[in-house]
Scaffold this motif. Structure first.
Motif, PDB file in Angstrom:
ATOM      1  N   UNK A  13      35.283  73.355  -2.092  1.00  0.00           N
ATOM      2  CA  UNK A  13      33.850  73.003  -1.992  1.00  0.00           C
ATOM      3  C   UNK A  13      33.481  72.725  -0.535  1.00  0.00           C
ATOM      4  N   UNK A  14      34.406  72.136   0.226  1.00  0.00           N
ATOM      5  CA  UNK A  14      34.154  71.924   1.662  1.00  0.00           C
ATOM      6  C   UNK A  14      33.971  73.266   2.351  1.00  0.00           C
ATOM      7  N   UNK A  15      34.838  74.236   1.976  1.00  0.00           N
ATOM      8  CA  UNK A  15      34.713  75.561   2.599  1.00  0.00           C
ATOM      9  C   UNK A  15      33.420  76.248   2.191  1.00  0.00           C
ATOM     10  N   UNK A  16      32.888  75.882   1.035  1.00  0.00           N
ATOM     11  CA  UNK A  16      31.571  76.412   0.639  1.00  0.00           C
ATOM     12  C   UNK A  16      30.451  75.748   1.439  1.00  0.00           C
ATOM     13  N   UNK A  17      30.780  74.665   2.131  1.00  0.00           N
ATOM     14  CA  UNK A  17      29.794  74.002   3.004  1.00  0.00           C
ATOM     15  C   UNK A  17      29.000  72.901   2.329  1.00  0.00           C
ATOM     16  N   UNK A  18      29.473  72.377   1.178  1.00  0.00           N
ATOM     17  CA  UNK A  18      28.675  71.374   0.471  1.00  0.00           C
ATOM     18  C   UNK A  18      29.272  69.962   0.542  1.00  0.00           C
ATOM     19  N   UNK A  19      30.316  69.796   1.383  1.00  0.00           N
ATOM     20  CA  UNK A  19      30.841  68.434   1.523  1.00  0.00           C
ATOM     21  C   UNK A  19      30.067  67.696   2.616  1.00  0.00           C
ATOM     22  N   UNK A  20      30.579  66.551   3.007  1.00  0.00           N
ATOM     23  CA  UNK A  20      29.941  65.696   4.014  1.00  0.00           C
ATOM     24  C   UNK A  20      31.057  64.787   4.523  1.00  0.00           C
ATOM     25  N   UNK A  21      31.054  64.400   5.807  1.00  0.00           N
ATOM     26  CA  UNK A  21      32.145  63.552   6.312  1.00  0.00           C
ATOM     27  C   UNK A  21      32.364  62.296   5.470  1.00  0.00           C
ATOM     28  N   UNK A  22      31.283  61.707   4.957  1.00  0.00           N
ATOM     29  CA  UNK A  22      31.437  60.489   4.143  1.00  0.00           C
ATOM     30  C   UNK A  22      32.164  60.804   2.831  1.00  0.00           C
ATOM     31  N   UNK A  23      31.952  61.998   2.281  1.00  0.00           N
ATOM     32  CA  UNK A  23      32.666  62.406   1.067  1.00  0.00           C
ATOM     33  C   UNK A  23      34.146  62.631   1.386  1.00  0.00           C
ATOM     34  N   UNK A  24      34.417  63.321   2.511  1.00  0.00           N
ATOM     35  CA  UNK A  24      35.802  63.588   2.903  1.00  0.00           C
ATOM     36  C   UNK A  24      36.548  62.267   3.115  1.00  0.00           C
ATOM     37  N   UNK A  25      35.878  61.284   3.723  1.00  0.00           N
ATOM     38  CA  UNK A  25      36.507  59.976   3.964  1.00  0.00           C
ATOM     39  C   UNK A  25      36.873  59.294   2.649  1.00  0.00           C
ATOM     40  N   UNK A  26      35.962  59.347   1.680  1.00  0.00           N
ATOM     41  CA  UNK A  26      36.244  58.676   0.405  1.00  0.00           C
ATOM     42  C   UNK A  26      37.341  59.398  -0.374  1.00  0.00           C
ATOM     43  N   UNK A  27      37.354  60.727  -0.311  1.00  0.00           N
ATOM     44  CA  UNK A  27      38.437  61.479  -0.967  1.00  0.00           C
ATOM     45  C   UNK A  27      39.777  61.059  -0.367  1.00  0.00           C
ATOM     46  N   UNK A  28      39.842  60.970   0.962  1.00  0.00           N
ATOM     47  CA  UNK A  28      41.089  60.574   1.635  1.00  0.00           C
ATOM     48  C   UNK A  28      41.468  59.141   1.270  1.00  0.00           C
ATOM     49  N   UNK A  29      40.480  58.253   1.191  1.00  0.00           N
ATOM     50  CA  UNK A  29      40.758  56.849   0.865  1.00  0.00           C
ATOM     51  C   UNK A  29      41.314  56.731  -0.552  1.00  0.00           C
ATOM     52  N   UNK A  30      40.756  57.500  -1.491  1.00  0.00           N
ATOM     53  CA  UNK A  30      41.222  57.441  -2.881  1.00  0.00           C
ATOM     54  C   UNK A  30      42.672  57.895  -2.972  1.00  0.00           C
ATOM     55  N   UNK A  31      42.975  59.008  -2.326  1.00  0.00           N
ATOM     56  CA  UNK A  31      44.338  59.537  -2.376  1.00  0.00           C
ATOM     57  C   UNK A  31      45.292  58.571  -1.657  1.00  0.00           C
ATOM     58  N   UNK A  32      44.823  58.007  -0.541  1.00  0.00           N
ATOM     59  CA  UNK A  32      45.622  57.029   0.196  1.00  0.00           C
ATOM     60  C   UNK A  32      45.946  55.797  -0.640  1.00  0.00           C
ATOM     61  N   UNK A  33      45.076  55.462  -1.582  1.00  0.00           N
ATOM     62  CA  UNK A  33      45.280  54.274  -2.418  1.00  0.00           C
ATOM     63  C   UNK A  33      46.017  54.622  -3.710  1.00  0.00           C
ATOM     64  N   UNK A  34      46.500  55.860  -3.825  1.00  0.00           N
ATOM     65  CA  UNK A  34      47.341  56.207  -4.965  1.00  0.00           C
ATOM     66  C   UNK A  34      46.688  57.038  -6.053  1.00  0.00           C
ATOM     67  N   UNK A  35      45.445  57.477  -5.839  1.00  0.00           N
ATOM     68  CA  UNK A  35      44.830  58.367  -6.842  1.00  0.00           C
ATOM     69  C   UNK A  35      45.633  59.671  -6.909  1.00  0.00           C
ATOM     70  N   UNK A  36      45.643  60.310  -8.085  1.00  0.00           N
ATOM     71  CA  UNK A  36      46.340  61.604  -8.229  1.00  0.00           C
ATOM     72  C   UNK A  36      45.603  62.703  -7.482  1.00  0.00           C
ATOM     73  N   UNK A  37      44.312  62.509  -7.255  1.00  0.00           N
ATOM     74  CA  UNK A  37      43.521  63.499  -6.536  1.00  0.00           C
ATOM     75  C   UNK A  37      42.053  63.094  -6.602  1.00  0.00           C
ATOM     76  N   UNK A  38      41.231  63.734  -5.786  1.00  0.00           N
ATOM     77  CA  UNK A  38      39.810  63.370  -5.766  1.00  0.00           C
ATOM     78  C   UNK A  38      38.987  64.516  -5.214  1.00  0.00           C
ATOM     79  N   UNK A  39      37.711  64.511  -5.557  1.00  0.00           N
ATOM     80  CA  UNK A  39      36.796  65.555  -5.080  1.00  0.00           C
ATOM     81  C   UNK A  39      35.364  65.045  -5.088  1.00  0.00           C
TER      82      UNK A  39
END
Ligand code: PMV
Length: 310
Positions: free
Chosen positions: A240-266
């Motif tokens: 979806x990022x490659x489609x151009x519909x993400x946003x830095x704030x979304x990317x940050x939260x996805x990384x934070x979720x995975x960093x805190x042990x989530x199996x994955x996020x989008x």
């Protein structure tokens, strides 16, 4: 005095946002704790609208209530009701423009409130068609997923305007987090169309892959494979990022979720802002939600794998 009432819930798109516009499958859950409620009654002569964003004459309504206004006018047209003296009030706890289907839920609630005030019972198909007309005003050429998802009682697979239930057996939960950034679904849908026109083959490959991920994810949901589902969610976010519909704030939260042990996020919904969704072990939901708040989320919601609050 006679009052018509209606209510519709929010929805979570788990997979398939954007590509559903191109006939690919999507997976969505009802978010039953988040709703829009509408009330309709007759008072005076001037048609009025009331909401958290605008209260005043319907005729002077700004662009933000153009879609609700369409829902009111089209419902009246369909049932043969008069606009004169009608007041419609809409309130709810679905944040606007965050990919959770607030516009479709508001329209669904309005269609019910106005038709019930006139003692008319609409069929499911009539209701859907009226919500779709409002959604067209809200964001151009909607797939129909949002309009349908405001009425579903359980998870669905949606493709080409028809839905089938998904028997979810996933023993994990979802944590949704709001970036607080308003994302325009119309803009995001237009951006995808533009990249399809500019670079058809590469864009179509991404769209096809996202569509395949929806069906692979359904297998994960049905067979209780949270780790696999998480990987597919993170893969979908990347695409979806490659489609151009993400946003830095979304990317940050996805990384934070995975960093805190989530199996994955989008990201979920239209993107360019709005919300992310992470798949998380039940016992880890509070920790992931706290990490997301620490990373800037303005609100989080934890739900079961079928959409009920934890
Ligand atoms: O941002 P939302 O909740 O309105 O979701 C839109 C979903 C899209 O797939 C991006 C558009 C559509 O019409 O299905």
């Amino acid at each position: 005095r006679a009052v018509g009432r209606g209510s519709a819930h929010a929805k979570l798109i788990l997979f398939g946002e954007h590509v559903v516009v191109y006939g690919k499958p999507a997976v969505a859950l009802p978010l039953r704790a988040m709703r829009m409620r509408a009330t309709a009654w007759r008072e005076g002569t001037e048609p009025r609208f009331e909401s958290d964003h605008y209260t005043g004459p319907l005729a002077a309504a700004p662009e933000i209530v153009e879609a609700p206004r369409t829902a009111i006018e089209e419902t009246l047209k369909a049932i043969g009701g008069e606009l004169e003296g009608l007041t419609v009030a809409v309130r709810g706890n679905i944040p606007l423009g965050r990919g959770l289907g607030s516009s479709a839920a508001a329209a669904g609630a309005i269609v019910d409130a106005v038709s019930r005030l006139h003692n008319v019972t609409l069929s499911g198909g009539e209701h859907f068609a009226l919500v779709q007309l409002a959604e067209q005003v809200a964001h151009g050429k909607p797939s129909g997923l949002d309009a349908l998802a405001t009425t579903i009682p359980s998870p669905i697979r949606f493709q080409n305007a028809s839905a089938v239930p998904v028997p979810v057996a996933l023993d994990a939960c979802f944590v949704i987090a709001d970036t607080g950034v308003h994302g325009s679904t119309r803009q995001a849908v237009d951006d995808v169309r533009t990249s399809l026109e500019r670079d058809h083959d590469a864009t179509m490959t991404i769209i096809d892959t996202l569509g395949e991920l929806s069906d692979l994810a359904i297998t994960d949901l049905e067979t209780n494979a949270p780790r696999s589902l998480g990987v597919r969610m993170s893969d979908a976010h990347e695409l979806l990022s490659r489609l151009g519909v993400s946003h830095p704030a979304l990317d940050d939260l996805v990384a934070a979720a995975v960093g805190a042990g989530a199996f994955g996020a989008k990201l979920t919904g239209g993107g360019l802002g709005g919300c992310i969704v992470a798949v998380v072990e039940r016992g880890n939901a509070a920790a992931v939600a706290a990490a997301l708040q620490g990373a800037g989320a303005i609100q989080t919601w934890s739900i079961t794998s079928t959409g009920t609050p934890l």
